[in-house]
Scaffold this active site. Structure first.
Site, PDB file in Angstrom:
ATOM      1  N   ALA A  83       0.962  -1.192   0.501  1.00 37.16           N
ATOM      2  CA  ALA A  83       0.164   0.167  -0.202  1.00 37.16           C
ATOM      3  C   ALA A  83       1.037   0.823   0.093  1.00 37.16           C
ATOM      4  CB  ALA A  83      -0.983  -0.384   1.539  1.00 37.16           C
ATOM      5  N   GLU A 103      -5.620  -4.755  -8.490  1.00 36.25           N
ATOM      6  CA  GLU A 103      -5.185  -4.910  -7.756  1.00 36.25           C
ATOM      7  C   GLU A 103      -6.838  -4.899  -7.162  1.00 36.25           C
ATOM      8  OE1 GLU A 103      -0.724  -2.977  -6.973  1.00 36.25           O
ATOM      9  OE2 GLU A 103      -2.874  -1.736  -6.418  1.00 36.25           O
TER      10      GLU A 103
HETATM   11  C1  5RP Z   1       1.160  -0.677  -7.212  1.00 33.50           C
HETATM   12  C2  5RP Z   1       0.532   0.114  -5.612  1.00 33.50           C
HETATM   13  C3  5RP Z   1       1.849  -0.865  -4.909  1.00 33.50           C
HETATM   14  O1  5RP Z   1       0.972  -1.870  -3.740  1.00 33.50           O
HETATM   15  C4  5RP Z   1       1.356   0.229  -3.364  1.00 33.50           C
HETATM   16  O2  5RP Z   1       2.397   1.392  -4.843  1.00 33.50           O
HETATM   17  C5  5RP Z   1       3.105   0.043  -2.748  1.00 33.50           C
HETATM   18  O3  5RP Z   1       4.393   0.136  -3.645  1.00 33.50           O
HETATM   19  P1  5RP Z   1       5.389  -0.060  -3.410  1.00 33.50           P
HETATM   20  O4  5RP Z   1       6.213  -2.013  -2.364  1.00 33.50           O
HETATM   21  O5  5RP Z   1       6.455   0.120  -3.900  1.00 33.50           O
HETATM   22  O6  5RP Z   1       6.203   1.148  -2.056  1.00 33.50           O
HETATM   23  O7  5RP Z   1      -0.611   0.418  -5.292  1.00 33.50           O
HETATM   24  O8  5RP Z   1      -0.249  -0.185  -7.872  1.00 33.50           O
END
Ligand code: 5RP
Length: 218
Positions: A83, A103
């Site tokens: 997230a 997602e």
């Molecule tokens: C992708 C998402 C990811 O879960 C969110 O951006 C977190 O990314 P990261 O694990 O690289 O910090 O929603 O669409």
């Protein structure tokens, strides 16, 4: 520990939530990449994975983890994803990687959403991270005006097209005190495919990694 080491710690803790012999849902992002790497080590224990993006599919495929189409599945026991922000009620902003629509679909058919994060993602109020909104390209200007009327400052994500062929508006300047209400409101704008608020279907489990270890909240 670096932020990436914390992401890895949270991701590996999620392996405990993978049921034997199951098809599981897999999210997208750098934290999930660590989860996929960990999953590779136990790949003989799972039947396969439903992926939420082309990027995650490629990583799963490279490890020989069978990819299962969601059209062939009614329900998944677990979905593991990261997230961008998560609040005390387990509502999230997601979509920093632009995979929010798939997602949200995979999360919708999963019994348990396990959110994996480093501690910087935990917030009191959602909105410091710009809210991603996937839009049909011809509606981008209309949706921008509507989002501005709701108090946000939408910015087109330059040079980015989603796996579904759409655009992303990142909405800055929000303080989202009613995540469910705001998720519903943004979804009412014609031309919006999905918004990155995961409040109606939030997380069930939060694995939050800090230098002292991974805390589990259920
Ligand atoms: C992708 C998402 C990811 O879960 C969110 O951006 C977190 O990314 P990261 O694990 O690289 O910090 O929603 O669409």
């Amino acid at each position: 520990m670096t932020q990436d080491e914390l992401k890895k710690a949270a991701a590996l803790a999620a392996l405990d939530y993978v049921p034997e012999g199951a098809v599981i849902g897999v999210g997208t992002g750098s934290t999930v990449n660590h989860f996929i790497d960990g999953l590779a080590g136990i790949r003989s224990r799972i039947a396969g994975a439903v992926s939420s993006s082309e990027a995650s599919s490629a990583r799963l495929r490279a490890y020989g983890i069978p990819l299962v189409e969601l059209t062939n599945v009614d329900e998944l026991p677990v979905y593991v994803d990261g997230a961008d922000e998560i609040d005390g009620g387990f509502a999230m902003i997601k979509g920093g990687g632009g995979a929010l629509t798939r997602e949200k679909i995979v999360a919708a058919v999963s019994r348990r959403f396990v959110c994996i994060c480093d501690a910087s993602k935990k917030v009191a109020t959602l909105g410091c991270f710009p809210l991603p909104v996937e839009v049909i390209p011809m509606a981008a200007r209309h949706v921008s005006r509507e989002l501005a009327a709701l108090g946000g400052k939408p910015v087109l994500r330059e040079g980015f097209t989603t796996d579904n062929g759409n655009l992303i508006l990142d909405v800055h300047g929000l303080a989202i005190t009613d995540p469910r209400g705001f998720e519903t409101r943004v979804n009412q704008i014609v031309g919006v495919v999905t918004n990155g608020l995961f409040a109606h279907r939030g997380a069930d489990v939060l694995l939050l990694a800090a230098p002292g270890g991974v805390e589990r909240f259920e």
